[in-house]
Write a protein that holds these residues in place. Sequence first.
Motif, PDB file in Angstrom:
ATOM      1  N   HIS A 154      24.406 -18.210 -56.332  1.00 49.79           N
ATOM      2  CA  HIS A 154      23.586 -17.361 -55.467  1.00 49.79           C
ATOM      3  C   HIS A 154      22.408 -18.182 -54.949  1.00 49.79           C
ATOM      4  N   PRO A 155      21.882 -17.860 -53.791  1.00 49.92           N
ATOM      5  CA  PRO A 155      20.728 -18.602 -53.269  1.00 49.92           C
ATOM      6  C   PRO A 155      19.564 -18.679 -54.254  1.00 49.92           C
ATOM      7  N   PHE A 156      19.444 -17.676 -55.121  1.00 48.27           N
ATOM      8  CA  PHE A 156      18.391 -17.677 -56.145  1.00 48.27           C
ATOM      9  C   PHE A 156      18.434 -18.951 -56.990  1.00 48.27           C
ATOM     10  N   HIS A 157      19.635 -19.490 -57.189  1.00 47.64           N
ATOM     11  CA  HIS A 157      19.782 -20.656 -58.051  1.00 47.64           C
ATOM     12  C   HIS A 157      19.154 -21.914 -57.459  1.00 47.64           C
ATOM     13  N   LEU A 158      18.881 -21.919 -56.155  1.00 45.48           N
ATOM     14  CA  LEU A 158      18.214 -23.077 -55.555  1.00 45.48           C
ATOM     15  C   LEU A 158      16.866 -23.335 -56.211  1.00 45.48           C
TER      16      LEU A 158
END
Length: 372
Positions: A154-158
């Motif tokens: 998920h983009p959160f993991h960036l």
Amino acid sequence: MTAIDPTAHLTAEQIEELGRELDAIRDEVIASRGEKDAAYIRKVISAQRKLELVSRGVLLFSFFPPAWLIGTAGLSVAKIMDNMEIGHNVLHGQWDWMRDPKIHSTTWEWDHVSPSDQWKHSHNELHHTYTNVIGKDNDLGYGIMRVDEDQRWHPFHLGQPLWNFINACFFEYGIAAYDLELGRNLSKRRRKNPEFRARAKAVGRKIRKQVLKDYVIHPLLSGPSFLTTLAATFTANLVRNLWSHSVIMCGHFPEGVQVFERRSIKGETRGQWYLRQMMGSANISGSRAMHFMTGNLSHQIEHHLFPDLPSNRYAEVAVKVRALFEKYELEYVTGPLPKQVFSAWRKVFRLSLPNKKPRTGTPGREKELVAA
């Protein structure tokens, strides 16, 4: 989850024989525990308390830079000793056999914002039972990081390198948060749960007690050194948090350490449980001082195999455990602290990005640790 099963060459019989050999190592240490071990932990506790007392005394004059440096360094080491070699290991029940009510897992409270009973549940009962099992082991990625390529990105993991750094700086609060399983209990309905509310109040009381001790009482006792003592205490807590976070990350997150699916532990035997601990942990090589300052968690493999054995015995146990790794042709993941820290952080960055290749799924993967 690697594509190649590092345990595929083992038969079911070999896995159970490995378990019996590890049981024999454990039984040998238990049978030989005695006064020498008891003297060790009493000496460590005495040294820690004296070091903290002297360091806080020096900080009474912390408006002098040399006194600030000496006092802060001493307090940092004392806090690390309290958390790592003493608190963590006492709360594991490693010294319960002494029958000393002052050094017992049921009575010990440590210099930490997480209440000992809650930590024992999340760490002893959950982490050590479900070591590196995704979705079962909250210590794996601390609930804020992607820990395997087969987990959906998920983009959160960036942002996980940033989240991990913040967690490292305030690690004791991070531990308290996932001891509470705060993420899954934030919904309005769960927040009203009486059990969660009681646990949250206990954490709140412990935080108030720690803040009062570290940031009000001791600075006030320093009089004109109030601000410098306040800064020294904050620095000591920061050093302790960064150190303990680094040690724990090196124990379960470097390249070469395996993670496991939930289904892999269904019907797990004693031998398979031992094998999962061996493949899901990593050690840190170094001097006796290094091992001591990590609370002997530099012997993370041995600790996960035998979490209730006295920590001062892990060095001798490690020789026998490593021989079993060689006998059964398994990789003993170890290395100096800088190497292990670099490996763990490289993995944090790598898994913060989406996979270069499409996900292939993991049916029948090696994580089941069951021989053909």
